[in-house]
Design a protein around this motif. Sequence first.
Motif: not given
Length: 384
Positions: A125, A136, A138, A172, A216
Amino acid sequence: MTTTRSGAKVEPSSKNENGEGVGAKHQLDTKVSPASKRTKGDDGKKQQTIEDTIPSPTEAYGDGKNPPPTHEDKKKENGENGVDGVDAHEQTNQNGSAEKEGAREGVVPSNILEKGIIYFFIRGRVGIDKPSSVDDIRRSYMVLRPLAKDAKLGEGTIDDAGNTRLIAIPKKVFPLSGRDRWIAFVEKSNTSFKTLKDEFISASDYTTKTAGVRHTPAATPVAEGVYVITSTGRESHLVYMITLPEDLGEVQKEIGLKEKGSFIISTRNPQYEAPKGTALPQGPDYSKEVQDEFRALRWLPTQPKHLDFPNTQFLLVGESSGIEKATEPQKGQEEGQEKPVEELEKLEDEDTHRMEGLQGDDSATIFADLHARAKDYPKLQTTF
């Protein structure tokens, strides 16, 4: 500490041209892998699913009645770790690309629609460079690099053919059983390794009015292996076997990867409204020929050509029974052709020898294959 897989010995189901066992690492068994743990969302509630709005493949298009040394040990024996500062990116193929077209002509069964190399990645993330749990993460990803159907893998890295696809898995984790059904989509197609590095793997920063600079993180590799897309009549399957890491760790198991696994895959007709919560800003720009194949159907067994269009959405359905159903021989198979599972095992065996011959650790060999410098990106992650 990395959790290792079973060390039970099995007999190889096929042999290579030297009479050596091929694919013993991935022999079929009838045991069902235990379900990987699924984590809860940030608010403590179970992750929302879209199962109520997504049909099963049967509902969509009918009922269908129709201890040896490890990889790292071998590298150390060959003196391939830390070779006088030589970066894996600088390795060259003395004999050209590892993809040797024509070497398997006439023996690949017709129900293998495509075969190739598969890479699995995760991205943390915003602001989380190294995920410490599934929460965690993303998003997870598959990178597919198709090979010629009649090709074998030799030594060295594969060429950048500009035909790579980036597949996003918004949930995910990967589906484990028929109860797990969710949408994946093609984020990029016909992509070069350079574009993949610049626009997917690399980290980036951006500025927002409310939060200022946001980070990111780079994409982190979690596995590499081989895959085939098969047809079993009324269904298509994406089947994979993992080469690296040799022993699946916590990360791989938590996101639902197996030593060998498969999914039923069905492409969504973009002319119908997307299931709730899965719509993309833009649909795939199918040719008339491809769109006409859907007729009035909402879902169609996935064909490789569907994955060559960005924004293609397809359903991933887990197969808890393993890869046996997805690789069973079909009626009418020509004499002299391999069984689908034998072809997949040979490809995985070739990939294992190929990756062992590249310099560096698992991370270095994966990034070398993608024509990138491992030192510029996160290492292969096996633990949280």
